[in-house]
Design a protein around this motif. Structure first.
Motif, PDB file in Angstrom:
ATOM      1  N   LYS B 175     -37.748 -55.305 -86.486  1.00  0.00           N
ATOM      2  CA  LYS B 175     -36.999 -55.348 -87.756  1.00  0.00           C
ATOM      3  C   LYS B 175     -37.912 -55.539 -88.947  1.00  0.00           C
ATOM      4  O   LYS B 175     -37.593 -55.100 -90.046  1.00  0.00           O
ATOM      5  N   ILE B 176     -39.053 -56.240 -88.763  1.00  0.00           N
ATOM      6  CA  ILE B 176     -39.939 -56.450 -89.918  1.00  0.00           C
ATOM      7  C   ILE B 176     -41.033 -55.365 -89.971  1.00  0.00           C
ATOM      8  O   ILE B 176     -42.000 -55.500 -90.703  1.00  0.00           O
ATOM      9  N   GLY B 177     -40.867 -54.325 -89.194  1.00  0.00           N
ATOM     10  CA  GLY B 177     -41.760 -53.171 -89.276  1.00  0.00           C
ATOM     11  C   GLY B 177     -42.902 -53.148 -88.281  1.00  0.00           C
ATOM     12  O   GLY B 177     -43.663 -52.190 -88.228  1.00  0.00           O
ATOM     13  N   ALA B 178     -43.043 -54.217 -87.479  1.00  0.00           N
ATOM     14  CA  ALA B 178     -44.157 -54.274 -86.532  1.00  0.00           C
ATOM     15  C   ALA B 178     -43.879 -53.391 -85.313  1.00  0.00           C
ATOM     16  O   ALA B 178     -42.742 -52.951 -85.095  1.00  0.00           O
ATOM     17  N   ILE B 179     -44.931 -53.134 -84.556  1.00  0.00           N
ATOM     18  CA  ILE B 179     -44.798 -52.299 -83.360  1.00  0.00           C
ATOM     19  C   ILE B 179     -45.123 -53.163 -82.140  1.00  0.00           C
ATOM     20  O   ILE B 179     -46.291 -53.364 -81.804  1.00  0.00           O
ATOM     21  N   PRO B 180     -44.088 -53.729 -81.478  1.00  0.00           N
ATOM     22  CA  PRO B 180     -44.361 -54.557 -80.298  1.00  0.00           C
ATOM     23  C   PRO B 180     -44.828 -53.698 -79.125  1.00  0.00           C
ATOM     24  O   PRO B 180     -44.259 -52.634 -78.885  1.00  0.00           O
ATOM     25  N   ILE B 181     -45.880 -54.145 -78.443  1.00  0.00           N
ATOM     26  CA  ILE B 181     -46.418 -53.376 -77.310  1.00  0.00           C
ATOM     27  C   ILE B 181     -45.745 -53.814 -76.011  1.00  0.00           C
ATOM     28  O   ILE B 181     -45.209 -54.913 -75.912  1.00  0.00           O
ATOM     29  N   ASP B 182     -45.778 -52.933 -75.031  1.00  0.00           N
ATOM     30  CA  ASP B 182     -45.407 -53.299 -73.665  1.00  0.00           C
ATOM     31  C   ASP B 182     -46.624 -53.917 -73.015  1.00  0.00           C
ATOM     32  O   ASP B 182     -47.705 -53.328 -73.074  1.00  0.00           O
ATOM     33  N   TRP B 183     -46.461 -55.079 -72.439  1.00  0.00           N
ATOM     34  CA  TRP B 183     -47.630 -55.679 -71.786  1.00  0.00           C
ATOM     35  C   TRP B 183     -47.197 -56.570 -70.641  1.00  0.00           C
ATOM     36  O   TRP B 183     -45.999 -56.830 -70.462  1.00  0.00           O
ATOM     37  N   ALA B 184     -48.173 -57.060 -69.868  1.00  0.00           N
ATOM     38  CA  ALA B 184     -47.838 -57.686 -68.594  1.00  0.00           C
ATOM     39  C   ALA B 184     -47.778 -59.210 -68.629  1.00  0.00           C
ATOM     40  O   ALA B 184     -47.346 -59.831 -67.674  1.00  0.00           O
ATOM     41  N   PHE B 185     -48.227 -59.816 -69.734  1.00  0.00           N
ATOM     42  CA  PHE B 185     -48.380 -61.281 -69.714  1.00  0.00           C
ATOM     43  C   PHE B 185     -47.400 -62.018 -70.635  1.00  0.00           C
ATOM     44  O   PHE B 185     -47.636 -63.167 -70.994  1.00  0.00           O
ATOM     45  N   LYS B 186     -46.286 -61.341 -70.942  1.00  0.00           N
ATOM     46  CA  LYS B 186     -45.290 -61.913 -71.849  1.00  0.00           C
ATOM     47  C   LYS B 186     -44.858 -63.337 -71.504  1.00  0.00           C
ATOM     48  O   LYS B 186     -44.631 -64.149 -72.383  1.00  0.00           O
ATOM     49  N   THR B 187     -44.680 -63.600 -70.232  1.00  0.00           N
ATOM     50  CA  THR B 187     -44.138 -64.910 -69.836  1.00  0.00           C
ATOM     51  C   THR B 187     -45.085 -65.657 -68.894  1.00  0.00           C
ATOM     52  O   THR B 187     -44.677 -66.554 -68.185  1.00  0.00           O
ATOM     53  N   GLU B 188     -46.387 -65.262 -68.904  1.00  0.00           N
ATOM     54  CA  GLU B 188     -47.349 -66.009 -68.086  1.00  0.00           C
ATOM     55  C   GLU B 188     -47.689 -67.323 -68.785  1.00  0.00           C
ATOM     56  O   GLU B 188     -47.547 -67.454 -69.992  1.00  0.00           O
ATOM     57  N   CYS B 189     -48.175 -68.279 -68.011  1.00  0.00           N
ATOM     58  CA  CYS B 189     -48.474 -69.607 -68.552  1.00  0.00           C
ATOM     59  C   CYS B 189     -49.858 -69.639 -69.209  1.00  0.00           C
ATOM     60  O   CYS B 189     -50.820 -69.091 -68.675  1.00  0.00           O
ATOM     61  N   CYS B 190     -49.970 -70.318 -70.387  1.00  0.00           N
ATOM     62  CA  CYS B 190     -51.251 -70.416 -71.104  1.00  0.00           C
ATOM     63  C   CYS B 190     -52.108 -71.573 -70.595  1.00  0.00           C
ATOM     64  O   CYS B 190     -53.237 -71.745 -71.034  1.00  0.00           O
ATOM     65  N   GLY B 191     -51.539 -72.409 -69.715  1.00  0.00           N
ATOM     66  CA  GLY B 191     -52.256 -73.608 -69.268  1.00  0.00           C
ATOM     67  C   GLY B 191     -51.679 -74.867 -69.895  1.00  0.00           C
ATOM     68  O   GLY B 191     -51.988 -75.981 -69.489  1.00  0.00           O
ATOM     69  N   ALA B 192     -50.849 -74.669 -70.904  1.00  0.00           N
ATOM     70  CA  ALA B 192     -50.017 -75.718 -71.502  1.00  0.00           C
ATOM     71  C   ALA B 192     -50.754 -77.043 -71.665  1.00  0.00           C
ATOM     72  O   ALA B 192     -51.804 -77.107 -72.298  1.00  0.00           O
ATOM     73  N   GLY B 193     -50.225 -78.093 -71.061  1.00  0.00           N
ATOM     74  CA  GLY B 193     -50.719 -79.444 -71.271  1.00  0.00           C
ATOM     75  C   GLY B 193     -52.092 -79.741 -70.681  1.00  0.00           C
ATOM     76  O   GLY B 193     -52.574 -80.868 -70.775  1.00  0.00           O
ATOM     77  N   PHE B 194     -52.752 -78.728 -70.074  1.00  0.00           N
ATOM     78  CA  PHE B 194     -54.096 -78.960 -69.550  1.00  0.00           C
ATOM     79  C   PHE B 194     -55.175 -78.737 -70.618  1.00  0.00           C
ATOM     80  O   PHE B 194     -56.364 -78.735 -70.298  1.00  0.00           O
ATOM     81  N   SER B 195     -54.740 -78.549 -71.874  1.00  0.00           N
ATOM     82  CA  SER B 195     -55.670 -78.205 -72.942  1.00  0.00           C
ATOM     83  C   SER B 195     -56.849 -79.173 -73.033  1.00  0.00           C
ATOM     84  O   SER B 195     -57.984 -78.760 -73.242  1.00  0.00           O
ATOM     85  N   VAL B 196     -56.588 -80.465 -72.855  1.00  0.00           N
ATOM     86  CA  VAL B 196     -57.649 -81.461 -72.945  1.00  0.00           C
ATOM     87  C   VAL B 196     -58.215 -81.807 -71.561  1.00  0.00           C
ATOM     88  O   VAL B 196     -59.424 -81.850 -71.365  1.00  0.00           O
TER      89      VAL B 196
END
Lengths: 194, 289
Positions: B175-196
């Motif tokens: 809606k804001i004009g961007a072009i969302p890509i198809d990709w494989a990691f949309k809902t994969e975990c970033c590592g969350a609370g293990f940052s530190v």
């Protein structure tokens, strides 16, 4: 008959305890392995999620002990991928929460998971005192527990410059209640500390 | 109109640009966000990892105050807080004994009547119809919409979007004009609370996410979670060292992306607080070939 013996197996031991306290029926796992395939941390774990379920199904004290003293339960980051893909809707993250709490209460935490546990404890300590997370306090407390004094020090100036760290902690008014909630839950037993 | 607002700790500290952009966006759409008075931390990962009753009591106090204040809807921008509050509501609504016990711990009656909105739900419900008329600077960038874990899982409880290939952010970004890509990691975990505590794990998990997004041509990654943002943005050195590349694609909150498209200033949206500067460069491989 097979069903009956499964039912009996569930009433005793750790698997029975988990079923009684969390409602999760690990006995239903038929080892399809989708949880382990999707788990982002399976490669870091000594027992993958599906193997952990199988170990609990054997209902032997030897395997129960191995799990309670494993790194696996602390490496689970509760991303919930496993349950979203489980054909039997087995809530593995809930099982992991149960095993972690038990491992902590029985003082069986794997030494290699000590930094992960230290972070959780530092986090809770911070909110117990002020009601909200005080990030500088959390990091100081964590560094003191783990002696990782140099790690991430280079991030601090940038974070301060970008206004990402509060110098003074934010305190809620009803800190008495927060302290009381902690005393009624995680600090219920006298020997517990954070 | 006025909505209840639970910022949570990250939004008052290391992710304050998320709070700034949520409030700025709400203001542009004539929505006042009223903070839950004297709110406390939801307990996040630490509480449910170590003690179930604590992990339910902390969010229950927040929700009970919101009820007392007559807040029918509470906006919770942090995906982790949103998950903890929603899971608590679900657990307590399905277990009257536990509900009684927790009400005792928090010394307040908890009924479970306020509904909880994540930031995307707030945009869908109160902004999307008016959005197109407000756009002054359409975004013509390829973006990877990254949902992470806690906006979509556990699906049975949250009931938000599709669990494997969610679309709500993609639709808003179009809606804001961007072009969302198809990709494989949309809902994969970033590592969350293990940052530190396990930055090595975060470098690897977040590295795989950033690599897939940029390999498929994304110029920016769009998020709706402060943990996802700090891992993909502040932990970029760990990511780049894991990938042996120098990836410069910025990470923006969805509220910042929308804010830019309707002409809000970079400062109002807190873009200066990011570690990875918000510019749109191509990937540069390190000269180690």
């Amino acid at each position: 008959m097979a069903h009956e013996s499964n039912k009996n197996a569930e009433t005793k031991g750790l698997i029975g305890e988990i079923s009684k306290n969390t409602g999760v029926e690990i006995i239903k796992c038929y080892q399809c392995g989708k949880c382990s395939a999707g788990c982002p941390l399976a490669t870091e774990m000594e027992y993958s999620p599906s193997l952990a379920m199988r170990m609990l199904q054997t209902n032997t004290s030897d395997y129960d002990e191995k799990l309670l003293t494993s790194q696996t339960i602390w490496l689970c980051v509760t991303c919930e991928m496993c349950i979203s893909r489980c054909p039997m809707d087995i809530d593995i993250p809930k099982v992991m929460d149960y095993l972690r709490e038990k491992s902590l209460n029985r003082k069986k935490v794997n030494p290699k998971a000590k930094n992960i546990l230290a972070f959780h404890k530092s986090f809770l300590n911070s909110i117990r005192r002020t009601g909200r997370l005080y990030e500088i306090g959390l990091l100081m407390d964590y560094k003191a527990r783990t002696l990782t004094l140099v790690q991430d020090l280079s991030l601090a100036p940038g974070m301060l410059l970008k206004g990402k760290l509060n110098i003074i902690p934010e305190m809620i008014k009803n800190r008495r209640l927060l302290s009381s909630i902690f005393k009624k839950t995680i600090l219920k037993k006298k020997e517990e500390s954070l | 109109m006025t909505l209840g607002f639970y910022p949570g700790c990250s939004l008052e500290g290391s992710s304050r640009e998320y709070s700034e952009s949520v409030i700025a966006l709400a203001k542009a759409f004539d929505i006042e966000l009223k903070q839950i008075p004297d709110w406390n931390c939801c307990g996040a990962t630490a509480a449910h990892n170590l003690n179930k009753e604590l992990s339910l009591s902390l969010p229950a106090r927040i929700l009970a105050i919101a009820e007392r204040e007559g807040m029918d809807e509470v906006v919770v921008p942090c995906a982790a807080c949103y998950s903890r509050l929603t899971v608590t509501q679900h657990e307590l609504n399905h277990d009257s004994e536990l509900k009684k016990k927790v009400s005792g711990h928090i010394e307040m009656e908890y009924k479970g009547t306020s509904s909880i909105l994540n930031v995307i739900q707030m945009i869908e419900k109160y902004m999307i119809d008016k959005l197109e008329n407000k756009i002054t600077n359409p975004w013509k960038h390829k973006v990877a919409c990254y949902y992470g874990c806690l906006l979509v899982r556990p699906h049975d409880i949250l009931q938000f979007d599709r669990v494997e290939n969610p679309q709500t952010m993609d639709i808003i970004l179009k809606k804001i004009g961007a072009i969302p890509i198809d990709w494989a990691f949309k809902t994969e975990c970033c590592g969350a609370g293990f940052s530190v505590s396990r930055t090595d794990i975060v470098g690897k998990l977040s590295g795989n996410i950033v690599a897939d997004a940029t390999d498929r041509g994304a110029e920016a990654i769009i998020v709706a979670c402060p943990m996802c943002h700090s891992n993909l943005d502040m932990r970029r050195p760990a990511i780049n060292s894991y990938l042996k590349k120098n990836i410069t694609a910025p990470v923006l909150y969805i509220t910042q992306a929308i804010g830019l498209s309707i002409g809000l200033s970079e400062k109002e949206l807190g873009l200066q607080r990011h570690f990875v500067p918000v510019t749109f460069n191509k990937i540069e491989e390190l000269s180690n070939k």
